[in-house]
Design a protein around this motif. Structure first.
Motif, PDB file in Angstrom:
ATOM      1  N   TYR A   1      14.032  -4.594  55.573  1.00 35.86           N
ATOM      2  CA  TYR A   1      12.411  -3.503  55.105  1.00 35.86           C
ATOM      3  C   TYR A   1      11.956  -5.027  54.425  1.00 35.86           C
ATOM      4  O   TYR A   1      10.735  -5.347  55.095  1.00 35.86           O
ATOM      5  N   ARG A   2      11.970  -5.668  53.191  1.00 33.69           N
ATOM      6  CA  ARG A   2      11.508  -6.997  52.456  1.00 33.69           C
ATOM      7  C   ARG A   2      11.457  -7.961  53.242  1.00 33.69           C
ATOM      8  O   ARG A   2       9.748  -8.751  53.019  1.00 33.69           O
TER       9      ARG A   2
ATOM     10  N   ILE B   1       4.793 -10.391  57.863  1.00 30.44           N
ATOM     11  CA  ILE B   1       3.667  -9.526  58.473  1.00 30.44           C
ATOM     12  C   ILE B   1       3.410  -9.803  56.995  1.00 30.44           C
ATOM     13  O   ILE B   1       1.817  -9.817  57.709  1.00 30.44           O
ATOM     14  N   ASN B   2       3.091 -10.295  56.120  1.00 30.11           N
ATOM     15  CA  ASN B   2       2.362 -10.878  55.636  1.00 30.11           C
ATOM     16  C   ASN B   2       1.457 -11.827  55.288  1.00 30.11           C
ATOM     17  O   ASN B   2       0.694 -12.593  54.696  1.00 30.11           O
ATOM     18  N   GLY B   3       2.790 -12.667  56.176  1.00 25.76           N
ATOM     19  CA  GLY B   3       1.856 -14.432  56.898  1.00 25.76           C
ATOM     20  C   GLY B   3       2.506 -14.814  55.807  1.00 25.76           C
ATOM     21  O   GLY B   3       2.084 -16.044  55.204  1.00 25.76           O
TER      22      GLY B   3
ATOM     23  N   LEU C   1       9.780 -17.704  55.846  1.00 29.97           N
ATOM     24  CA  LEU C   1      10.125 -18.288  57.088  1.00 29.97           C
ATOM     25  C   LEU C   1      11.444 -20.021  56.909  1.00 29.97           C
ATOM     26  O   LEU C   1      12.521 -20.499  57.734  1.00 29.97           O
ATOM     27  N   TYR C   2      11.141 -20.637  56.122  1.00 32.50           N
ATOM     28  CA  TYR C   2      11.629 -21.776  55.877  1.00 32.50           C
ATOM     29  C   TYR C   2      13.077 -21.382  54.969  1.00 32.50           C
ATOM     30  O   TYR C   2      14.027 -22.549  54.709  1.00 32.50           O
TER      31      TYR C   2
END
Length: 102
Positions: free
Chosen positions: A40-41, A47-49, A54-55
């Motif tokens: 979830y984190r 979601i918060n962009g 991602l990196y």
């Protein structure tokens, strides 16, 4: 080839290791899927962009693949042994975290 215990001590150590491994697997799954868990984190970061997440996920995946390739070059069973030891350690920590507040 299946492990065959010869004595009581070997049988008890085998059962303890298997028990700790399965408790570790359950503890990791619980921490991954519980509300406000790791999954979830991670989804919240996406979601918060926040592209840094991602990196970090990409670097983590590449590190896991490189570690697996390195362990496979050492021995074909090294990954299995490392996962068993990691899950047994996680099982021990999960049990201690549940018991120590008592």
């Amino acid at each position: 080839m299946e492990y065959r215990a010869k004595g009581r001590f070997e049988l008890l150590s085998y059962l303890l290791l298997n028990g700790l491994v399965w408790v570790g697997v359950a503890g990791i799954a619980w921490n991954l899927l519980k509300p406000a868990g790791w999954l979830y984190r991670f989804i919240d970061l996406l979601i918060n962009g926040q592209p840094a997440s991602l990196y970090y996920a990409g670097v983590g995946a590449l590190a896991l693949l490189a570690g697996k390739a390195w362990l496979d070059s050492i021995d074909r069973r090294a990954v299995r042994y490392a996962l068993s030891a990691s899950c047994a350690f996680a099982g021990t920590l999960f049990i201690l975290r549940l018991v120590l507040p008592l």
